[in-house]
Design an enzyme around this catalytic site. Structure first.
Site, PDB file in Angstrom:
ATOM      1  N   LYS A  22      46.903  41.640  37.503  1.00  0.00           N
ATOM      2  CA  LYS A  22      46.187  40.651  38.308  1.00  0.00           C
ATOM      3  C   LYS A  22      45.982  41.111  39.750  1.00  0.00           C
ATOM      4  O   LYS A  22      44.888  41.011  40.302  1.00  0.00           O
ATOM      5  CB  LYS A  22      46.939  39.313  38.304  1.00  0.00           C
ATOM      6  N   THR A  23      47.060  41.586  40.358  1.00  0.00           N
ATOM      7  CA  THR A  23      46.974  41.965  41.772  1.00  0.00           C
ATOM      8  C   THR A  23      45.996  43.114  41.976  1.00  0.00           C
ATOM      9  O   THR A  23      45.168  43.083  42.897  1.00  0.00           O
ATOM     10  CB  THR A  23      48.367  42.347  42.302  1.00  0.00           C
ATOM     11  N   GLU A  72      44.111  35.449  42.491  1.00  0.00           N
ATOM     12  CA  GLU A  72      44.969  35.591  41.330  1.00  0.00           C
ATOM     13  C   GLU A  72      45.219  34.202  40.740  1.00  0.00           C
ATOM     14  O   GLU A  72      45.411  33.231  41.466  1.00  0.00           O
ATOM     15  CB  GLU A  72      46.313  36.214  41.719  1.00  0.00           C
TER      16      GLU A  72
END
Length: 467
Positions: A124-125, A168
């Site tokens: 995600k990051t 996110e």
């Protein structure tokens, strides 16, 4: 009321954040401060993030104390990690100050924008960061909230004047159900966050709800390769106006990865889009990061941005802290920091480093994250460590959890040795630094790996090597 806040966010005019130094919390606090809110908060310890917030005019208290909560605070913002007995939370109840979950605060920041929400057990990051950097490079001035810093402390979030908001979407506590994105990305679907999910069926149900939150006419970008994502796609066929775009190396992917070529600590990626080849650079190594870049490309296309513009701008992304971040070199040894803490992430990062290392040895200093995760996945973590030439394993980093009787790093160490790995248990961080530095020789790559404070040991290893 702050001029940059809409009327719907009146209670965010003077927010107080408990745990303001956390990756997710600090990003929301930063954006609110940039929009003109009078932000305050507390954190357990001093940090570079706290200093970055203070530079924006945010009041940051160290330690948790009821006295830190101002009586005129309009709300108290918390994450799922904040315990019910926190003194500032108790004080908020006494003063009848509304308590807002971090996800609700983030959702309110997205109001009136074109949100892209990035979900999935891993990546995600990185994917959110790739999108933020790419869109900024194209002059679109997006807002973004990322779970890690791009380059300097405090760079995990920004209030932009453009209409796109990239964030996110955290599935760990189901808080990603709060968002209504125009474009949603699902990178992978795996069983994790064992304190909140008891089975894969619960995971699938949660992601189905998330996909159902996409606005009518919006797009879901999802992996065509990862088993859980493919299963989820099959369950989503009756979602009406939702447009599903798949990406990956599978022959039937809508945006198909034709080739990934490793070039040291970078990659060259070629995709097939509408029958035509498109090649671009990714300045981080490994197939999983190349896949993240293609997911970002697909999301940008879904927003109507020309693919060739996106591909060119993706090359400007240079990484995010803790995602195979080079911390330095000493005595001919490179020290690299990895956030990997789930077996899939650990395997992906170690395979990426193996591809980049050539004949060099890979040494890992691993810190398990959470007792519950170790209980469920300790064997798989140990098997992943078998991909390294040698490993040192620290005690479990508890984060928000209390110990579970009988659950220790020994579970991982035993599994690693059973898989043929060379593993050493470290009684403490000082011993771990000395052990890993003592193992290293010129040409080796040392990875500090885990989601806890093992990241702080990279500079200490470099100092030890320099001796």
């Amino acid at each position: 009321m702050a001029p940059g806040l809409p009327q719907s966010m009146a209670d965010m005019d003077r927010p107080h954040f408990i745990g303001i130094g956390g990756a997710g919390m600090s990003g929301i606090a930063k954006i609110l401060a940039q929009r003109g809110a009078k932000v305050a908060g507390s954190d357990a310890r001093e940090s570079a993030t706290a200093d970055a917030l203070r530079a924006l005019g945010v009041t940051v208290h160290i330690g948790h104390d009821a006295a830190h909560l101002a009586s005129d605070a309009t709300c108290v913002v918390v994450s799922s990690a904040i315990r019910a007995d926190n003194p500032e939370l108790a004080r908020a109840a006494e003063l009848d100050i509304p308590v807002v979950h971090r996800s609700d605060a983030l959702a309110s920041l997205m109001d009136g924008r074109r949100p892209i929400a990035v979900a999935g057990t891993h990546g995600k990051t990185t994917t959110t960061s790739m999108l933020a950097v790419t869109l900024a490079t194209l002059g679109l001035d997006p807002s973004y909230a990322i779970g890690g810093d791009l380059d300097v402390p405090g760079s995990n979030a920004l209030h932009g004047e453009g209409d796109i908001f990239v964030a996110e979407a955290d599935e760990s506590d189901r808080s990603f159900h709060k968002y209504a994105p125009e474009v949603a990305i699902v990178l992978n679907v795996e069983l994790d966050h064992h304190a909140n999910y008891a089975s894969m069926d619960e995971i699938y149900e949660s992601f189905e709800i998330f996909a159902g939150k996409v606005v009518p006419g919006g797009t879901l970008v999802i992996s065509a390769d990862q088993h859980g994502a493919v299963e989820l796609t099959g369950r989503l066929r009756d979602l009406g106006q939702l447009k599903v775009v798949t990406y990956g190396e599978s022959e039937d992917a809508d945006l198909r990865i034709h080739k990934i070529t490793a070039r040291g600590l970078t990659s060259e990626v070629t995709v097939v889009l509408n029958g035509k080849f498109l090649t671009f650079q990714v300045s981080v190594p490994g197939r999983h990061y190349a896949n993240n870049a293609v997911a970002a490309l697909a999301a940008g296309i879904a927003l109507g941005i020309p693919a060739h513009n996106l591909a060119s701008a993706l090359g400007s992304y240079t990484g995010v802290k803790r995602r195979l971040q080079l911390k330095g070199e000493a005595a001919g040894v490179q020290v690299i920091d990895s956030y990997a803490h789930h077996p899939t992430e650990m395997t992906a990062d170690l395979e990426a480093m193996r591809s980049a290392a050539g004949d060099s040895r890979i040494l890992v200093l691993f810190q398990p994250h959470l007792f519950s995760r170790t209980q469920e996945l300790g064997t798989e973590m140990g098997q992943a460590l078998a991909l390294a030439d040698s490993s040192v394993v620290l005690d479990i980093y508890p984060a928000r959890e209390d110990p579970i009787p009988g659950i220790t790093s020994a579970l991982i160490i035993d599994a690693a040795r059973a898989a043929g790995a060379e593993v050493t248990a470290a009684p403490d961080k000082e011993a771990a630094v000395a052990t890993i530095a003592g193992m290293a020789r010129p040409g080796d790559l040392v990875l500090t790996m885990g989601a806890g404070d093992v990241t702080d040991l990279g500079p200490r290893i470099l100092a030890e090597l320099s001796k």
